[in-house]
Design a protein around this motif. Structure first.
Motif, PDB file in Angstrom:
ATOM      1  N   PRO A  79       0.738  -1.009   0.071  1.00  0.00           N
ATOM      2  CA  PRO A  79       0.078   0.148  -0.056  1.00  0.00           C
ATOM      3  C   PRO A  79       0.839   1.403  -0.104  1.00  0.00           C
ATOM      4  O   PRO A  79       2.021   1.107   0.348  1.00  0.00           O
ATOM      5  N   SER A  80       0.268   2.528  -0.150  1.00  0.00           N
ATOM      6  CA  SER A  80       0.745   3.515  -0.079  1.00  0.00           C
ATOM      7  C   SER A  80       1.718   3.884   1.247  1.00  0.00           C
ATOM      8  O   SER A  80       1.156   3.534   2.102  1.00  0.00           O
ATOM      9  N   GLY A  81       2.897   4.317   0.942  1.00  0.00           N
ATOM     10  CA  GLY A  81       3.689   4.350   2.314  1.00  0.00           C
ATOM     11  C   GLY A  81       4.260   3.334   2.783  1.00  0.00           C
ATOM     12  O   GLY A  81       4.971   3.481   3.867  1.00  0.00           O
ATOM     13  N   ALA A  82       4.270   2.237   2.312  1.00  0.00           N
ATOM     14  CA  ALA A  82       4.880   0.868   2.432  1.00  0.00           C
ATOM     15  C   ALA A  82       6.521   0.828   2.581  1.00  0.00           C
ATOM     16  O   ALA A  82       7.059   0.499   3.465  1.00  0.00           O
ATOM     17  N   GLY A  83       6.943   1.910   1.478  1.00  0.00           N
ATOM     18  CA  GLY A  83       8.270   1.921   1.563  1.00  0.00           C
ATOM     19  C   GLY A  83       8.753   1.324   0.151  1.00  0.00           C
ATOM     20  O   GLY A  83      10.010   1.106  -0.089  1.00  0.00           O
ATOM     21  N   LYS A  84       7.772   1.473  -0.784  1.00  0.00           N
ATOM     22  CA  LYS A  84       8.305   0.822  -2.209  1.00  0.00           C
ATOM     23  C   LYS A  84       9.464   1.403  -2.806  1.00  0.00           C
ATOM     24  O   LYS A  84      10.281   1.195  -3.191  1.00  0.00           O
ATOM     25  N   THR A  85       8.808   3.000  -2.777  1.00  0.00           N
ATOM     26  CA  THR A  85       9.895   3.878  -3.354  1.00  0.00           C
ATOM     27  C   THR A  85      11.211   3.951  -2.752  1.00  0.00           C
ATOM     28  O   THR A  85      12.377   3.892  -3.356  1.00  0.00           O
ATOM     29  N   THR A  86      11.215   3.965  -1.429  1.00  0.00           N
ATOM     30  CA  THR A  86      12.351   3.945  -0.672  1.00  0.00           C
ATOM     31  C   THR A  86      13.137   2.523  -0.850  1.00  0.00           C
ATOM     32  O   THR A  86      14.575   2.545  -0.916  1.00  0.00           O
ATOM     33  N   LEU A  87      12.749   1.538  -1.060  1.00  0.00           N
ATOM     34  CA  LEU A  87      13.347   0.318  -1.479  1.00  0.00           C
ATOM     35  C   LEU A  87      14.026   0.684  -2.780  1.00  0.00           C
ATOM     36  O   LEU A  87      15.311   0.321  -2.835  1.00  0.00           O
TER      37      LEU A  87
HETATM   38  N1  LIG Z   1      12.666  12.335   1.865  1.00  0.00           N
HETATM   39  C1  LIG Z   1      11.829  11.893   2.830  1.00  0.00           C
HETATM   40  N2  LIG Z   1      11.851  12.141   4.216  1.00  0.00           N
HETATM   41  C2  LIG Z   1      11.367  11.710   5.151  1.00  0.00           C
HETATM   42  N3  LIG Z   1      10.298  10.748   4.869  1.00  0.00           N
HETATM   43  C3  LIG Z   1      10.049  10.239   3.658  1.00  0.00           C
HETATM   44  C4  LIG Z   1      10.730  10.919   2.701  1.00  0.00           C
HETATM   45  N4  LIG Z   1      10.240  10.091   1.376  1.00  0.00           N
HETATM   46  C5  LIG Z   1       9.436   9.345   1.828  1.00  0.00           C
HETATM   47  N5  LIG Z   1       9.403   9.356   3.336  1.00  0.00           N
HETATM   48  C6  LIG Z   1       8.491   8.333   4.232  1.00  0.00           C
HETATM   49  O1  LIG Z   1       8.689   7.165   3.939  1.00  0.00           O
HETATM   50  C7  LIG Z   1       7.463   6.204   4.156  1.00  0.00           C
HETATM   51  C8  LIG Z   1       7.594   5.442   2.769  1.00  0.00           C
HETATM   52  O2  LIG Z   1       7.529   6.301   1.712  1.00  0.00           O
HETATM   53  P1  LIG Z   1       7.805   5.486   0.274  1.00  0.00           P
HETATM   54  O3  LIG Z   1       7.850   6.686  -0.895  1.00  0.00           O
HETATM   55  O4  LIG Z   1       8.790   4.403   0.273  1.00  0.00           O
HETATM   56  O5  LIG Z   1       6.261   4.745   0.070  1.00  0.00           O
HETATM   57  P2  LIG Z   1       5.487   4.026  -1.280  1.00  0.00           P
HETATM   58  O6  LIG Z   1       5.469   2.631  -0.861  1.00  0.00           O
HETATM   59  O7  LIG Z   1       6.428   4.362  -2.257  1.00  0.00           O
HETATM   60  O8  LIG Z   1       4.259   4.849  -1.259  1.00  0.00           O
HETATM   61  P3  LIG Z   1       3.730   5.338  -2.502  1.00  0.00           P
HETATM   62  O9  LIG Z   1       3.096   4.067  -2.933  1.00  0.00           O
HETATM   63  O10 LIG Z   1       2.684   6.391  -1.956  1.00  0.00           O
HETATM   64  O11 LIG Z   1       4.302   6.190  -3.482  1.00  0.00           O
HETATM   65  C9  LIG Z   1       6.477   7.127   3.995  1.00  0.00           C
HETATM   66  O12 LIG Z   1       5.950   7.335   5.462  1.00  0.00           O
HETATM   67  C10 LIG Z   1       7.119   8.587   3.588  1.00  0.00           C
HETATM   68  O13 LIG Z   1       6.193   9.477   4.064  1.00  0.00           O
END
Ligand SMILES: Nc1ncnc2c1ncn2[C@@H]1O[C@H](COP(=O)(O)OP(=O)(O)OP(=O)(O)O)[C@@H](O)[C@H]1O
Length: 258
Positions: free
Chosen positions: A41-49
């Motif tokens: 889901p949104s915010g799970a950390g996909k883009t961070t990974l």
């Molecule tokens: N530059 C940043 N600084 C601080 N927190 C961040 C930063 N980028 C992302 N986050 C936080 O890290 C968590 C994971 O974000 P991420 O973008 O990896 O999720 P995601 O699964 O890709 O979400 P989405 O599907 O909404 O794009 C979120 O709580 C987000 O707010």
């Protein structure tokens, strides 16, 4: 045969100042592997990974390695090898290239890169356009004139052109309409399979992941909470709460899997 490239996250912990996001993710992909999906889901950390796999984030614990070396501090030569072997395509990959370029020129550059790296595969410009469902006349269009969905298709064609060993796709088809998306995903999976490119598909789109990837990891709050075939995970009797939420949010997909 050359040893396949290996990209590996091992007990990876990573995040941002004051925000710890990934908590102990382990994932290994090597050239030639079947596609693997990461859904969450949104915010799970996909883009961070994806950022961590790219070497743009330094792990606070664990590691991300390319052929055994940490990706966030690869020496110049290894970094070149990493960039040639592992390619990342995101929603806005094409924004980093010159928007005035024509599609033909942009794909020509990618085909040239493949040639230089000794990874030519005899795919013509028209084949590439056809694979991503664009008519031949798109070759003459400038990138700046394309719609979001068309840009994503060109970014994928460009990734295919370079024929990486590993391709990490971060939400690659968000701007393509859902009907065309499934068809495009199937065609892509076939072509990339034939080229021997291993794919990591990171997306919240269950249909897309299910149609493309035999194996799926479900990411929730920075950790993999389930792994297997998506259809089986969504219809299983015992489910992690996030898997249950994913299933509830996609009743049509679940019906098809039953
Ligand atoms: N530059 C940043 N600084 C601080 N927190 C961040 C930063 N980028 C992302 N986050 C936080 O890290 C968590 C994971 O974000 P991420 O973008 O990896 O999720 P995601 O699964 O890709 O979400 P989405 O599907 O909404 O794009 C979120 O709580 C987000 O707010």
């Amino acid at each position: 045969m050359a040893t396949p490239a290996v990209l590996r996250a091992d007990d990876l912990w990573a995040g941002y100042p004051g925000a710890s996001v990934l908590r102990g993710v382990t994932l290994e992909v090597r050239g030639g592997d079947a596609p693997v999906g990461v859904v969450g889901p949104s915010g799970a950390g996909k883009t961070t990974l994806v950022r961590a796999l790219q070497g743009r984030l330094r792990p606070s614990r664990g590691s991300v390695t390319f052929d055994g070396r940490p990706v966030h501090r690869l020496p110049r030569r290894e970094n070149k090898a990493f960039k040639a072997a592992v390619r990342f395509t995101s929603q806005d990959s094409l924004t980093v290239t010159d928007p005035r370029l024509t599609v033909a020129r942009s794909l020509g550059v990618a085909l040239g890169e493949a040639r230089k790296a000794g990874r030519s595969h005899g795919t013509s410009m028209n084949d590439l356009l056809e694979t991503v469902g664009l008519a031949p006349h798109f070759a003459a269009r400038r990138l700046v004139t394309l719609s979001g969905g068309e840009k994503q298709r060109v970014a994928l064609a460009s990734a295919i052109a370079t024929r990486p060993e590993i391709l990490v796709l971060d939400e690659p088809l968000t701007a393509v309409d859902p009907q065309a998306r499934a068809d495009l995903a199937r065609r892509l999976a076939t072509v990339l399979g034939e080229l021997g490119t291993a794919v990591v598909l990171v997306s919240h789109d269950l249909e897309l992941v299910e149609r493309t990837c035999p194996q799926v990891h479900v990411l929730a709050e920075g950790t993999f909470v389930a792994t297997g075939r998506l259809g089986e995970l969504l219809t299983a009797a015992e489910q992690h709460p996030t898997v249950r939420e994913l299933a509830q949010a996609a009743p049509l997909a679940v019906q098809r899997f039953r």
